[in-house]
Design an enzyme around this catalytic site. Structure first.
Site, PDB file in Angstrom:
ATOM      1  N   THR A 112       0.846  -1.203   0.000  1.00 61.50           N
ATOM      2  CA  THR A 112       0.000   0.000   0.000  1.00 61.50           C
ATOM      3  C   THR A 112       0.872   1.240   0.000  1.00 61.50           C
ATOM      4  O   THR A 112       2.085   1.161   0.232  1.00 61.50           O
ATOM      5  CB  THR A 112      -0.994   0.019   1.187  1.00 61.50           C
ATOM      6  OG1 THR A 112      -2.073   0.909   0.878  1.00 61.50           O
ATOM      7  CG2 THR A 112      -0.339   0.463   2.488  1.00 61.50           C
ATOM      8  N   CYS A 170      -2.783   8.223   6.445  1.00 60.10           N
ATOM      9  CA  CYS A 170      -3.388   6.954   6.856  1.00 60.10           C
ATOM     10  C   CYS A 170      -2.351   6.054   7.534  1.00 60.10           C
ATOM     11  O   CYS A 170      -1.160   6.362   7.537  1.00 60.10           O
ATOM     12  CB  CYS A 170      -3.950   6.214   5.643  1.00 60.10           C
ATOM     13  SG  CYS A 170      -5.380   6.997   4.905  1.00 60.10           S
ATOM     14  N   HIS A 221      -5.586  -0.887   6.015  1.00 60.00           N
ATOM     15  CA  HIS A 221      -5.265   0.511   5.691  1.00 60.00           C
ATOM     16  C   HIS A 221      -6.393   1.396   6.244  1.00 60.00           C
ATOM     17  O   HIS A 221      -7.446   1.504   5.638  1.00 60.00           O
ATOM     18  CB  HIS A 221      -5.168   0.641   4.167  1.00 60.00           C
ATOM     19  CG  HIS A 221      -4.748   1.988   3.677  1.00 60.00           C
ATOM     20  ND1 HIS A 221      -3.976   2.153   2.541  1.00 60.00           N
ATOM     21  CD2 HIS A 221      -4.981   3.233   4.138  1.00 60.00           C
ATOM     22  CE1 HIS A 221      -3.778   3.449   2.326  1.00 60.00           C
ATOM     23  NE2 HIS A 221      -4.380   4.124   3.295  1.00 60.00           N
TER      24      HIS A 221
END
Lengths: 161, 199
Positions: free
Chosen positions: A25, A30, A47
Site C-alpha cells: 500500500t 493513513c 489501511h
C-alpha cells in the site's frame, strides 16, 4: 515481487494472505497495520484512515475497515476464519500517519497512531516494529514469506522492518 | 440515484468543455499538441480508486489547488518525476533532454501548468454554471503518486465512502508523456452544480 503475487490495499480495506504473497500500500496520513503469524507465514494488512467509528454506524454505507476499532477487529476475525491461528501468535508492525499536505486540515495521523496502539493492546497484540509520523508519503511492502516489511519514505532508501 | 446521474451528466458536459479549453491552452503554452481526454466522471469507491492508483505507484510531482467560491473544488495535476523534466524543457522552450534533475525550474513549471489548467477549468465552470470560482495559490508537492492522490481525497473520504471524481489523462504528443489531472467537488459542490444546471 511480481504482479502475480502482489496484493494491493486501498484506503478502508484489508488484504490477508500467505507466503509467497506481498501486500502493498501507499500512505500519507493513513496508517497501515501489518499482522503476522511467523509460525504459519500468514499475514494481513489493514489501511485505516480514522481512529474511531463512533457516529458512523448509522450511515447507510459504513466501511468498517476505514476505522481503527472496527477495522482491526474485522482483520483479526477474517484471519481467524480463514486460517487456524494459535492464541497470541500474532505480532504487529505499523506505518504511516504523516502530515503530508497543509490542505488536509486535521492532524488525523497522530490520532490514528494513538488509537491503533490502544486497540492492538486490547487484543494482546504486541507491536514489534513501527515507522510513523513525518511529512512524506510512505510505500509499504509486506513480505508474507518472511514477515519483513520494506518501508520506503519518499526521497529515502527503503528500510527493512 | 437519478439525481446523482443527472448531476454527473451536467458535470460531465461542463468537464468536457473545460478539458477542451485546457487542451487548447496547454497546446499553445507548450508549442506542441496536448491531447487531454476526460477519462471518468463518476461517484467512485474510495477503496477501489486508491487501490487502482497504488497499483501503479510512481515518484511524482504534483500541483494541488483549491478552487474556492460558490462550488469549491480541489484540483490535482501530477506527472512522473522524469516526465516533469521533459515538460520543463517544453515549457521553457529548450531542447528536450536538457533538464536532468529536479530543480526550481521543474517545480515552477508544474506549478505554472497547474495554475493555467485550473484557471481554464474554473473559467468554464464559472461561465457554464453561472457561479463564482477562483483558484487559490498552488502547493507543489513531490511524493508518491498514491500519496498525492490519497491526500487529494482525504478530507472527503473522511465523511463519504463514494466521492464524485473527474479524472483526466493527457498526453503530450511526440513525447509519450502522460499527465494526470483530477477535480474533486467538495463541501456539497456537486449539489450546487446540479441546482445551477436546473436539476
Amino acid at each position: 515481487m511480481t504482479e502475480n503475487n502482489k496484493l494491493v490495499v486501498g484506503i478502508g480495506d484489508y488484504k490477508i494472505g500467505e507466503a509467497p504473497y506481498v501486500i502493498r500500500t501507499t500512505l500519507g496520513s493513513c496508517i497501515a497495520i501489518c499482522l503476522y503469524d511467523d509460525s504459519k507465514k500468514i499475514g494481513g494488512m489493514l489501511h485505516i484512515m480514522l481512529p474511531d467509528s463512533s457516529g458512523h454506524h448509522e450511515k447507510p454505507t459504513f466501511k468498517r475497515a476505514k476505522f481503527a476499532d472496527t477495522g482491526i477487529h474485522d482483520l483479526l476475525e477474517s484471519m481467524k476464519k480463514q486460517y487456524t491461528i494459535p492464541k497470541d501468535s500474532l505480532t504487529a508492525k505499523i506505518f504511516g500517519g504523516g502530515k503530508v499536505l497543509r490542505m488536509v486540515t486535521s492532524n488525523i495521523g497522530e490520532q490514528n497512531i494513538d488509537a491503533t496502539k490502544i486497540i492492538l493492546k486490547q487484543h494482546n497484540i504486541r507491536i514489534i516494529n513501527s515507522k510513523t509520523g513525518g511529512d512524506k508519503g510512505v510505500q509499504v511492502d509486506f513480505f508474507l514469506d518472511t514477515g519483513k516489511v520494506h518501508c520506503r519514505v519518499f526521497g529515502e532508501e527503503p528500510e527493512e522492518f | 440515484m437519478e439525481s446523482n446521474e443527472n448531476v454527473n451528466r451536467a458535470v460531465q458536459l461542463v468537464a468536457e468543455h473545460s478539458i477542451e479549453k485546457s487542451s487548447e491552452v496547454l497546446t499553445k503554452m507548450l508549442n506542441t499538441t496536448a491531447k487531454i481526454e476526460l477519462k471518468n466522471v463518476n461517484f467512485v469507491d474510495i477503496t477501489e480508486i486508491t487501490a487502482s492508483v497504488n497499483q501503479s505507484d510512481f515518484e511524482a510531482i504534483g500541483s494541488f489547488i483549491l478552487l474556492s467560491g460558490d462550488a469549491p473544488f480541489k484540483f490535482l495535476f501530477y506527472v512522473q518525476l522524469e516526465d516533469a523534466f521533459i515538460l520543463t524543457d517544453l515549457f521553457i522552450g529548450q531542447k528536450v533532454g536538457t533538464t536532468k534533475a529536479y530543480d526550481e525550474y521543474v517545480s515552477s513549471t508544474v506549478q505554472e501548468i497547474g495554475n493555467i489548467l485550473s484557471s481554464a477549468i474554473s473559467n468554464v465552470f464559472a461561465s457554464d454554471f453561472q457561479i463564482k470560482m477562483l483558484p487559490e495559490p498552488p502547493s507543489v508537492i513531490r511524493d508518491f503518486s498514491g500519496t498525492l492522490f490519497s491526500e487529494l481525497i482525504m478530507d472527503m473520504a473522511l465523511q463519504e465512502d463514494k466521492i464524485l471524481l473527474i479524472e483526466s489523462l493527457f498526453e503530450i504528443v511526440e513525447t509519450e508523456l502522460n499527465c494526470h489531472m483530477y477535480l474533486l467537488p467538495i463541501d456539497g459542490s456537486e449539489r450546487i452544480l446540479g441546482f445551477g444546471a436546473g436539476i
